[in-house]
Design a protein around this motif. Sequence first.
Motif, PDB file in Angstrom:
ATOM      1  N   GLU A 126       0.813  -1.206   0.000  1.00 35.00           N
ATOM      2  CA  GLU A 126       0.000   0.000   0.000  1.00 35.00           C
ATOM      3  C   GLU A 126       0.854   1.267   0.000  1.00 35.00           C
ATOM      4  O   GLU A 126       0.352   2.348  -0.261  1.00 35.00           O
ATOM      5  CB  GLU A 126      -0.933  -0.004   1.219  1.00 35.00           C
ATOM      6  N   HIS A 176      -4.600  -5.064  -1.463  1.00 33.07           N
ATOM      7  CA  HIS A 176      -3.493  -4.257  -0.906  1.00 33.07           C
ATOM      8  C   HIS A 176      -2.753  -3.536  -2.034  1.00 33.07           C
ATOM      9  O   HIS A 176      -2.388  -2.372  -1.905  1.00 33.07           O
ATOM     10  CB  HIS A 176      -2.537  -5.146  -0.114  1.00 33.07           C
ATOM     11  N   LEU A 211      -4.059  -2.679  -4.871  1.00 36.19           N
ATOM     12  CA  LEU A 211      -4.930  -1.609  -5.372  1.00 36.19           C
ATOM     13  C   LEU A 211      -4.845  -0.365  -4.492  1.00 36.19           C
ATOM     14  O   LEU A 211      -4.875   0.765  -4.977  1.00 36.19           O
ATOM     15  CB  LEU A 211      -6.376  -2.103  -5.437  1.00 36.19           C
ATOM     16  N   ARG A 212      -4.726  -0.596  -3.204  1.00 33.78           N
ATOM     17  CA  ARG A 212      -4.543   0.567  -2.318  1.00 33.78           C
ATOM     18  C   ARG A 212      -3.272   1.301  -2.664  1.00 33.78           C
ATOM     19  O   ARG A 212      -3.215   2.530  -2.662  1.00 33.78           O
ATOM     20  CB  ARG A 212      -4.497   0.133  -0.855  1.00 33.78           C
ATOM     21  N   ILE A 245      -1.892   1.348  -5.592  1.00 35.26           N
ATOM     22  CA  ILE A 245      -2.141   2.049  -6.853  1.00 35.26           C
ATOM     23  C   ILE A 245      -2.896   3.352  -6.582  1.00 35.26           C
ATOM     24  O   ILE A 245      -2.544   4.409  -7.100  1.00 35.26           O
ATOM     25  CB  ILE A 245      -2.940   1.140  -7.813  1.00 35.26           C
ATOM     26  N   HIS A 246      -3.914   3.282  -5.741  1.00 35.25           N
ATOM     27  CA  HIS A 246      -4.659   4.508  -5.451  1.00 35.25           C
ATOM     28  C   HIS A 246      -3.816   5.521  -4.680  1.00 35.25           C
ATOM     29  O   HIS A 246      -4.082   6.716  -4.722  1.00 35.25           O
ATOM     30  CB  HIS A 246      -5.944   4.186  -4.700  1.00 35.25           C
ATOM     31  N   GLY A 259      -0.846   6.000  -5.555  1.00 33.11           N
ATOM     32  CA  GLY A 259       0.084   6.533  -6.546  1.00 33.11           C
ATOM     33  C   GLY A 259       1.100   5.552  -7.094  1.00 33.11           C
ATOM     34  O   GLY A 259       1.881   5.912  -7.975  1.00 33.11           O
ATOM     35  N   ALA A 260       1.120   4.313  -6.579  1.00 32.99           N
ATOM     36  CA  ALA A 260       2.124   3.360  -7.070  1.00 32.99           C
ATOM     37  C   ALA A 260       1.887   3.060  -8.548  1.00 32.99           C
ATOM     38  O   ALA A 260       0.762   2.988  -9.011  1.00 32.99           O
ATOM     39  CB  ALA A 260       2.059   2.065  -6.270  1.00 32.99           C
ATOM     40  N   TRP A 282      -4.944  -3.359 -15.000  1.00 32.61           N
ATOM     41  CA  TRP A 282      -4.709  -2.292 -14.020  1.00 32.61           C
ATOM     42  C   TRP A 282      -3.335  -1.659 -14.195  1.00 32.61           C
ATOM     43  O   TRP A 282      -2.988  -0.712 -13.473  1.00 32.61           O
ATOM     44  CB  TRP A 282      -4.836  -2.857 -12.596  1.00 32.61           C
TER      45      TRP A 282
END
Lengths: 309, 616, 558
Positions: C15, C37, C39-40, C42-43, C45-46, C61
């Motif tokens: 995350e 985890h 996706l978190r 990614i949200h 900024g990863a 994704w």
Amino acid sequence: MSELLLAPKRMIELEIDGQSVRVFEGETILGACRRLGIDTPTLCYGDTLEPANACRVCVVEVEGARVLAPACSRKAEAGMKVQTDSERVRHSRKMVLELLASSVDLSTTDEIPGYLERYDAQPERFGPPAPPDPDRDRKRTGHHVEPDGQTAATVYAPVKIDNELYVRDYSKCILCYKCVDACGEQFQNTFAIHVAGRGFDARISTEYVAELPDSACVYCGNCIAVCPTGALMFVSEHALRAEGDWREDDQTVTTTVCPYCGVGCNLELHVQDNTIVKVTSPDDHDITRGNLCIKGRFGFQHVQARDAP
Amino acid sequence: MDLHLVPGAIPTTAERLALDSVLGPAVDGWDGGTRLQGPEGNTASSGHASRVRRHLLLPALWALQERIGWISPGGLNELCSRLTLPPADVYGVATFYAMLAVEPRSARVVHVCEDIACKCVGSDDLIAQIEERFGAEGELSDDGSATWYRSPCLGQCDRAPAALVSDAGEEPHERTLALTTAVAVLEALAGGDPGPAPVTVLPQAGDPALRLLRRAASTRSVSLDEYRAQGGYAALRRAVELGPEGVIREVKESKLQGRGGAAFPTGVKWEAVARQPARPHYLVCNADESEPGTFKDRVIMERDPFALIESMTIAAYATGCEHGYVYIRGEYPEPQHALQSALDEARVRGYLGDDVMGERFSFDIEIRKGAGAYICGEETAIFESIEGNRGEPRNKPPFPVVEGLFGKPTVVNNVETLVNVPDIVLRSGPSYAETGTEGSTGTKLFCLCGHVERPGVYEVPFGTTLRELYDLAGGVMGGKELQCILMGGAAGGFLRPDELDLPLTFEAVREAKTTLGSGVVLVLDETVDLPRLLMRLAAFFRNESCGQCVPCRVGTVRQQEALARLVSGKTAGGVQKELAVIAEVGQCMRDASICGLGQTASSAIESAIGRLGVFS
Amino acid sequence: MFGAGGGTSSYREMEETDVVLLWGSNARETHPIFFHHLLRGIHNGARLFVIDPRRTTSAQWADRWLGLEVGSDIALSNTVAREIIHAGLANRAFIDNATEGFDAYAASVEPFTLAEGERLTGVPAEAIREMAHAFARADRAMICWTLGITEHHTAVDNVLSLINLALLCGHVGRFGSGLNPLRGQNNVQGGGDMGAIPNKLAGFQDIEQDHEARARFEQAWGVTIRPTYGWHLTQMFDGMEHGELRTLYVIGENPAQSEADINRTRKLLSELDFLVVQDIVLTKTAEMADVVFPSAASWCETDGTVTNSERRVQRVRKALDPPGEARDDMWIITEIARRLGQDWPDPVAEDVWDELRSLSPMHSGKSYARLEELGGIQWPCPDETHPGSPMLHERLWAEPRIGPAAPFTVVEARGPFEELDADYPIRLTTGRRLESYNTGTQTNLYSSPLHRGESLDLSPEDAERLELADGEVARVSSRRGSVEAPVRIDPALRPGLAFMTFHFPDQVDTNQLTIDATDPKSGTAEFKAAAIRVEKIERVEDEERAGVAEHATVGGQQ
């Protein structure tokens, strides 16, 4: 270990119902109330999700503010003076409960009887509830048929049973947004459902009211997990309730680990009569935060589909 | 993002082209274009970069709607692929707006206003005639080409009754019918000519005291050269001399307050944004004037669009914004076209763009067209709508000056507030503040409509009494008696004939426990069936509630039901009990709703009960 | 990784990382909650890079999907490495302090220019460059992989090539940076932890080299342990083939359906002198057995522990009584021991665990009470005051370094064992789908709208070329066998690439097609790369076609 990397948080002090309380900066008024043991009613709030602050049953009075504030999302501020049981607060909480209970079937919302009693709410005073509306999913936005006021409008609609895993009974939906958030960006990121329509006709919907098997749904059931009213329910629970055989007092809940992939999701098996009737995951476990996939949520059936050897 | 599209729904070429016009052509097989082969086909980019164009959702929905008259599953699939958005999400957004359809609909739709101002001049009869001669609303014409719907206020109250004709197709077309008749509406439904384009009459035309309206008295949109010849862009030049801080100082000293209803000091707002370290900053001009009875922004945008553009440019310069949006309600095709032409001209002539007027600052303006949602005039709902979400208001704090559009510091002002700025810059703040009163400086635009002799936009200094304004407009039309005045629109309050000496200032109305609101002065004569009018107000709020919070979502319905029982006389336990329901629901909406819509949804109704004694 | 077989990081770190390389993994479907985890992240900024021949739901994704040719993973990683080195982005300070063998490694990747990388992998040079630079420049970066890396005849080399990349940039041993194999089964990590691998005792203590450990076990158990490695699965089948292995005791595995080149497997199983199968359901393997022990489902009918992909040991607990005569695995084994004359006490899960704790230092601190209290503990956890280890190999960042250097390994880029040719021109790769699992013995006993039976997934181009319509049953053949399967057209596939699962072996016996070319070091077969031929079935009797179609649609219920 990773917690050690977090910067220490500042504490701030505020006053709630005349009592002083210290909380971390960034904590909500609800969090502060809980520290003081002040029981605040909540419906749309969920510990694992960002507050939607849509139901407004948790409103409190903040000194100096023109309107009431939702305790679930308003951040505590240093020096804030908060009333949680003033006449204005009691009035709005009572009204919110009456408005909801007169328009939504709250028969499977556990907290409701207690809340109604606590605030002396009389939802029946708006008249007898209007019957289910089979066209509720296709209401034209910004239009309605003028009511005569002789029944109280409801969100009642036919139950949706379009798959073998879970049931959607939107007559019980308080539009708390939790299922949308869980299906969406906060957890599952599948976005199979969203709020559609507007105002009293707003409802949870797939695109063009598609049945779930035609939709993006991946049956993780994370929406069921966060639903506060039982609008979303395992087929097994729905069937047992329909037969009058749902006996929560006779159920055991055992935490174990999912038998499938190697992520190690914790499962809470709800067992009645040596049969798994529902699967949840602990909200406070940091692997799942209450979430599962289709296999963890529904893939248990093999243990009870076995022939006895 | 892994999208699951509507199974089997293929877009038509027309739909693809419509989307191309807004979004540009598809890139590859993954967003609706051609499948690439070889190494190029073995890579794709569908991460963060593919998800940053959500703000184009509403324009893209409009493109589909205007092309074929509704958002079809095939069109939606294509849109979702292009913008990497999930179908359910887009469906949720599309169904938020009353002007967008998600079921097949005829190419031609006529929206006929049924709101309070049009009601005063016979829209009920007009609608009855359409029902009789064409059919019920939503029913198709024999050839399936047209239908009609009732509509909330179309902002044509100075020339009511009104309708809006929308023709979808390769060359979509929208036009307003004003001072219209059933015959003209039926002609429009049949695809014929409903008569000449309506004109706006400015009753004060030629009055040298006019400031905001001085150029609007022209009978057509002012061109850039005319605008400059009449002193246009002198203010922007002066603003650059003053520097951003100087401009903010003048605006603060002018004591200009927001004209949208909340009367927040504009200079304070600008200063807060200017000081925010987060970048970029955004400027949003709220031109979603949807308050029933309001039409002043329409007149300014139609007649004097460069005034708005210059004002926004000054605001952007002062607050460090490089990008501005004008959010115009979807029911305003003519103002939108006038403003769009002016923006194009300003850009070509260097008044917008990378180097505004050679002064080495960059600013440009984009129009966003609303789609039939009163709530999008709320200052945070407007952000959600621009960002491509359902127009649901946000909880505050955080306030827009800290986290506004796209989460960045944002100035949001309405049209009228902004067009005061050039005057302030040119005259100086203190000089501006000499007009009006201590607590309410400058002039104010009022929308006189209903049963008034000379309806239209009026500009008077703050402090003018309601009677003076009422007299200026010639009083009740046709020599009838005044029954009451609705000030501020649906979210405003009623005043009795004996309250006409009320000075029109923020402080005086506050003391009198009413509001100026958006400046509506709806004059109602003795013949008006007030309970029926209240039913319309209640229906309006029920229709326009976004549905997010319980007090407003259900409260507006319970309020309407109680009113219905009072109107029919079939009360549950007597009039007093019903009045108590309205009062209790009203208080909860006022106290516990998220935004101003719910907080004011009972104001007018409660004032009719309390001030006028309706039902007692 | 560098000794102990486990991922180096915690899910939580996903995350807060900056770049993720998801390599040979469709975690969106195979590890959905791990993907939460991610996706978190990614949200937050990863940037995500997905390396997979198919544009899977995970790849959708990705900021960049690199659709490499099946089996060209080492060519890709070597190209990435060369680009990092030549761009001056290698972490020299880390390399000097914590690693060894860099010069030889750098020399070995030198031929892998971007152009050569594109030629070998089919991925545009620009995409490779973008990933190389993003990974190297990131403050924090993760590499995660699954069977796309390990189900190859070069499995171990594939893993080593990813470790090389992490060492090159210092992306290991720090919060948010690490190397993480995502385990495919709920206790595949635990199996290794507990010594259910041929070369280690419990706690990854080497059976040949760690004499001290072996002595401890001998002391505790009162027996002598032979200091020699046992056989892994492939060696066992080879043993059967050579007549050296005549009796087999299978616990919770269905090799008669899950092995590559299944016809060979079945033949060898059928030729055994004696086959014992212990399972919760009567699998195809159990049907071949001389003796079947019906067992309790370990995850809900018994007590015990399992270990997940972040090395977290967690409790499983008994929630149900097993049906009929089914018994706890421990009970069955104890009972066999007793019948063989051993005096074993009645088995209690916690007692067995405590014995393990006394012998495996990495587990010593994990009492049942602490596992309960902390919701599981990540190893190593040497004593009861230790909080567990969310991260491994922080020692590599100590200056001077603590412990041995982490070695770079020179790895050779070799393609799939079975090359494509005119007779078998299509590459078949296999994997899992979201709702199903392995041979379906568990997942085919629940029904969902996602269950749609087995299919041969083909690119639109191949389907068109072969004149196959969506849903039409086609013949699929490899050098080892031939099956019929309904076609599903999937734009996620490029021309020449086909995909199947083995979730529905009773409907479509996919493993007749797969090849048992195995990695000699890990014993894993190359499930990911077989050469096949797809043919339209001409003149199928209508009746027969209807039968197959019906079979396909009810696949979910089997």
